[in-house]
Enzyme design. Structure first.
Site, PDB file in Angstrom:
ATOM      1  CG  ASP A  19      26.466 -56.651  34.692  1.00  0.00           C
ATOM      2  OD1 ASP A  19      25.456 -57.065  34.070  1.00  0.00           O
ATOM      3  OD2 ASP A  19      27.111 -57.359  35.471  1.00  0.00           O
ATOM      4  CG  HIS A 224      12.972 -45.989   8.730  1.00  0.00           C
ATOM      5  ND1 HIS A 224      13.289 -44.747   9.227  1.00  0.00           N
ATOM      6  CD2 HIS A 224      13.598 -46.064   7.530  1.00  0.00           C
ATOM      7  CE1 HIS A 224      14.059 -44.101   8.358  1.00  0.00           C
ATOM      8  NE2 HIS A 224      14.257 -44.880   7.321  1.00  0.00           N
ATOM      9  CG  ASP A 241      16.727 -51.847   3.045  1.00  0.00           C
ATOM     10  OD1 ASP A 241      17.940 -52.119   3.034  1.00  0.00           O
ATOM     11  OD2 ASP A 241      16.294 -50.685   2.933  1.00  0.00           O
ATOM     12  CG  ASP A 252      21.393 -49.832   2.048  1.00  0.00           C
ATOM     13  OD1 ASP A 252      20.460 -50.612   2.270  1.00  0.00           O
ATOM     14  OD2 ASP A 252      21.279 -48.588   2.055  1.00  0.00           O
ATOM     15  CG  HIS A 331      12.375 -43.656  -0.335  1.00  0.00           C
ATOM     16  ND1 HIS A 331      13.289 -43.978  -1.316  1.00  0.00           N
ATOM     17  CD2 HIS A 331      11.516 -44.706  -0.273  1.00  0.00           C
ATOM     18  CE1 HIS A 331      13.013 -45.176  -1.798  1.00  0.00           C
ATOM     19  NE2 HIS A 331      11.927 -45.633  -1.194  1.00  0.00           N
ATOM     20  CG  HIS A 335      21.742 -43.584   1.213  1.00  0.00           C
ATOM     21  ND1 HIS A 335      22.749 -44.436   1.605  1.00  0.00           N
ATOM     22  CD2 HIS A 335      20.625 -44.355   1.135  1.00  0.00           C
ATOM     23  CE1 HIS A 335      22.261 -45.653   1.787  1.00  0.00           C
ATOM     24  NE2 HIS A 335      20.967 -45.641   1.493  1.00  0.00           N
ATOM     25  CG  HIS A 342      21.556 -43.252   5.514  1.00  0.00           C
ATOM     26  ND1 HIS A 342      20.382 -42.937   6.145  1.00  0.00           N
ATOM     27  CD2 HIS A 342      21.250 -44.280   4.680  1.00  0.00           C
ATOM     28  CE1 HIS A 342      19.412 -43.745   5.718  1.00  0.00           C
ATOM     29  NE2 HIS A 342      19.923 -44.567   4.827  1.00  0.00           N
ATOM     30  CD  GLU A 371      17.818 -46.526  -0.903  1.00  0.00           C
ATOM     31  OE1 GLU A 371      16.903 -47.075  -0.250  1.00  0.00           O
ATOM     32  OE2 GLU A 371      18.873 -46.145  -0.405  1.00  0.00           O
ATOM     33  CE1 TYR A 375       8.605 -48.883  -0.238  1.00  0.00           C
ATOM     34  CE2 TYR A 375       8.726 -46.743  -1.349  1.00  0.00           C
ATOM     35  CZ  TYR A 375       9.343 -47.880  -0.845  1.00  0.00           C
ATOM     36  OH  TYR A 375      10.701 -48.021  -0.963  1.00  0.00           O
ATOM     37  NE  ARG A 392      14.080 -49.635   0.296  1.00  0.00           N
ATOM     38  CZ  ARG A 392      13.167 -49.748   1.242  1.00  0.00           C
ATOM     39  NH1 ARG A 392      11.974 -49.224   1.075  1.00  0.00           N
ATOM     40  NH2 ARG A 392      13.429 -50.376   2.379  1.00  0.00           N
ATOM     41  CD  GLU A 394      19.187 -49.749  -0.581  1.00  0.00           C
ATOM     42  OE1 GLU A 394      18.485 -50.425   0.177  1.00  0.00           O
ATOM     43  OE2 GLU A 394      19.796 -48.717  -0.233  1.00  0.00           O
TER      44      GLU A 394
HETATM   45  N1  GLY Z   1      18.707 -49.416   4.595  1.00  0.00           N
HETATM   46  C1  GLY Z   1      18.617 -48.034   4.707  1.00  0.00           C
HETATM   47  C2  GLY Z   1      18.435 -47.402   3.406  1.00  0.00           C
HETATM   48  O1  GLY Z   1      18.167 -48.060   2.437  1.00  0.00           O
HETATM   49  O2  GLY Z   1      18.611 -46.229   3.276  1.00  0.00           O
HETATM   50 MN    MN Z   2      19.809 -47.357   1.228  1.00  0.00          MN
HETATM   51 MN    MN Z   3      18.491 -50.130   2.287  1.00  0.00          MN
END
Ligand code: GLY
Ligand code: MN
Ligand code: MN
Length: 426
Positions: A19, A224, A241, A252, A331, A335, A342, A371, A375, A392, A394
Site C-alpha cells: 500500500d 545510463h 550527471d 540537467d 550519443h 536535447h 528530455h 553535452e 567514453y 561528459r 553538460e
Molecule cells: N541526464 C539525462 C541526459 O543528460 O540526457
Molecule cells: Mn541531458
Molecule cells: Mn544529463
C-alpha cells in the site's frame, strides 16, 4: 457545428509495493495548463459558444485527508486556480458526455498518454453521448491530438518559466559543487548521490529531475549508469550527471572530475577535447543556427581530438562521414529541456514537399542542453592510459536574441577551477 473539447488527465498514483506509492509527480502537460498538482484530476477545455475551463478533482473528504493530506476540492480549486467550473472526479462519466455535445472536435493527448484506460474512457464517453442523446444534439466526429500543439507551446519558455529554470540550474550547480568537494578516494558513489540530494532539497527543489548518475572510473562509460556502491579509487575520474526539479522544471548538469582532485595527463587531454567541443557547440546555439549545428560542431572537434590522440586514424572528413567517432561518442549533443528532462518539441520542421524534414531553426526562449562526451572502454587497440575514461560536460542553455545564455555555470568547468575547488574540500 464547430468548436471542440479537450480532455486531459494528470498522472495516476503508482503503486511501489503493497500500500506504498511512489512520490506522485503530476503530468507535465496537465500541470502546464493548470498549475494543479493533485493526482486523479482531469482538465476539460471547451471552445464553443462560450469558452470554458473545467477541472475534475478529488472531492473534500475529512477522513481521507487525515491520512493523505489536504485536498483543494472542486469549489476552492475553481476559485484559486481560476477554472470556470469544477466537479468532483466521480462525476466524469455523467458530465463529460454532456459537455461534448454540440462540439465537432475532440482533442485528446493521444500521442503522449501512456494509459490504455484513457482511450477506453474517451470512447466510452463518446458512445454514451451518442446513445443517450439519441441524435438530438451532435457529438464530436473529429478526433485530434493535442500533444503536438502543446509541445510547440511548451518548447518556447516564457519569462516565468525561464526564471524557474535558472533557479533550478543554480541549485543543481550547488549540488555539484558539494559533491565535488566531498569526493575523495575511498568514498562510495552513493555518498555523492546523498550530497546532491541534500543540496537539492535543502534549497527547496521538490525532487531530482531524473535519477542521479554518479559513476566512478569505467562506470562512466555506461551512459545510463545509476549511482551505485562502487568505491572511488585514486586515479579514477568521477562523472556526475544530476539535476533537480524545481516547481515542475528540470535542470540537467554533468561534470567530470578526478576523485583525488588532480587530473592525470591522459585525463586532461581528453577533458580538454570535450571542453573544446562544448565551446564549439555553444557557439552554434543561436537563432542564426538550426538544431543540429551544435552537434555537428561538437562531432568535428571530438573527432579531430580523437585523431590527435591516435584513438582514430585517417582523415577528419572520412571519420565524420563513416561515423567512426561513434565508438567513443555515441550519443547526441543535446536535447530540449523543460518540464521534462528530455522535453517535448520537434527537432525538425514539418515535412517539406519533398518529404524531407529539415532541422528546425533555434528561437529565443528555447532551452536545450549542450553535452558532448568521450567514453573509452578497454580494448587492445586503445592505449591503456585512456582505458575507463568517461567524460561528459553538460550545461543548460537558453537561446537568446543573438546567442545563448548558459544557466548552469554556477559549477566550474575548467580544469584549473575544478582542481581549485577540490582543494577546498571538507
Ligand atoms: N541526464 C539525462 C541526459 O543528460 O540526457
Ligand atoms: Mn541531458
Ligand atoms: Mn544529463
Amino acid at each position: 457545428m464547430g468548436g471542440g473539447i479537450a480532455i486531459l488527465p494528470t498522472g495516476p498514483e503508482v503503486s511501489r509495493n503493497r500500500d506504498n506509492h511512489y512520490a506522485f509527480r503530476y503530468d507535465s502537460d496537465f500541470f502546464y495548463l493548470t498549475g494543479f498538482t493533485e493526482a486523479n484530476a482531469w482538465l476539460v477545455l471547451i471552445a464553443g459558444e462560450t469558452d470554458r475551463s473545467i477541472l475534475f478533482c478529488e472531492p473534500k473528504d475529512a477522513l481521507m485527508e487525515t491520512w493523505t493530506g489536504k485536498r483543494w476540492g472542486p469549489t476552492a480549486a475553481a476559485e484559486h486556480f481560476e477554472f470556470d467550473q469544477a466537479f468532483a472526479v466521480n462525476e466524469l462519466d455523467t458530465q463529460i458526455p454532456l459537455l461534448m455535445t454540440g462540439l465537432k472536435n475532440l482533442f485528446a493527448n493521444t500521442s503522449r498518454s501512456r494509459s490504455p484506460q484513457y482511450l477506453t474512457q474517451l470512447h466510452g464517453w463518446l458512445s454514451t453521448a451518442r446513445t443517450t442523446l439519441r441524435g438530438t444534439r451532435a457529438t464530436p466526429t473529429q478526433w485530434l491530438d493535442i500533444g503536438e500543439p502543446l509541445s510547440e507551446m511548451r518548447l518556447v519558455k516564457d519569462a516565468h518559466e525561464l526564471d524557474t529554470m535558472r533557479r533550478a540550474a543554480a541549485i543543481s550547480a550547488l549540488g555539484h559543487i558539494r559533491a565535488m568537494q566531498t569526493a575523495q578516494p575511498g568514498r562510495h558513489e552513493y555518498e555523492l548521490e546523498a550530497e546532491l540530494l541534500y543540496v537539492f532539497r535543502k534549497n527547496g527543489a521538490q525532487s531530482v529531475a531524473y535519477d542521479s548518475i554518479v559513476a566512478a572510473g569505467g562506470n562512466a562509460c555506461t551512459l545510463h549508469y545509476r549511482a551505485g556502491n562502487t568505491v572511488m579509487r585514486d586515479g579514477d575520474l568521477v562523472l556526475i550527471d544530476a539535476g533537480c526539479e524545481l516547481d515542475g522544471y528540470a535542470s540537467d548538469i554533468t561534470r567530470t572530475f578526478p576523485a583525488n582532485g588532480r587530473f592525470s595527463a591522459a585525463q586532461c587531454a581528453l577533458y580538454e577535447i570535450v571542453l573544446a567541443a562544448q565551446r564549439a557547440a555553444t557557439a552554434c546555439v543561436s537563432p542564426a543556427h538550426h538544431w543540429n549545428a551544435a552537434h555537428e560542431a561538437a562531432v568535428r572537434v571530438l573527432t579531430q581530438g580523437l585523431l590527435d590522440e591516435k584513438l582514430l586514424t585517417g582523415s577528419l572528413e572520412k571519420n565524420i562521414e563513416t561515423e567512426s567517432f561513434k565508438r567513443f561518442y555515441m550519443h547526441r549533443t543535446g536535447h530540449w529541456l523543460g518540464m521534462d528532462v528530455h522535453d517535448v518539441g520537434d527537432y525538425r520542421t514539418p515535412p517539406a514537399d519533398s518529404g524531407e524534414r529539415a532541422w528546425r531553426a533555434l528561437s529565443p526562449g528555447m532551452v536545450l542542453t549542450i553535452e558532448p562526451g568521450l567514453y573509452v572502454t578497454p580494448a587492445p587497440d586503445v592505449p591503456e592510459i585512456f582505458w575507463n575514461i568517461g567524460i561528459r560536460i553538460e550545461d543548460d542553455a537558453v537561446v537568446t536574441q543573438h546567442g545563448c545564455e548558459l544557466i548552469s555555470r554556477g559549477v566550474p568547468v575548467e580544469i584549473r577551477d575544478i582542481e581549485g575547488l577540490m582543494q577546498q574540500s571538507d
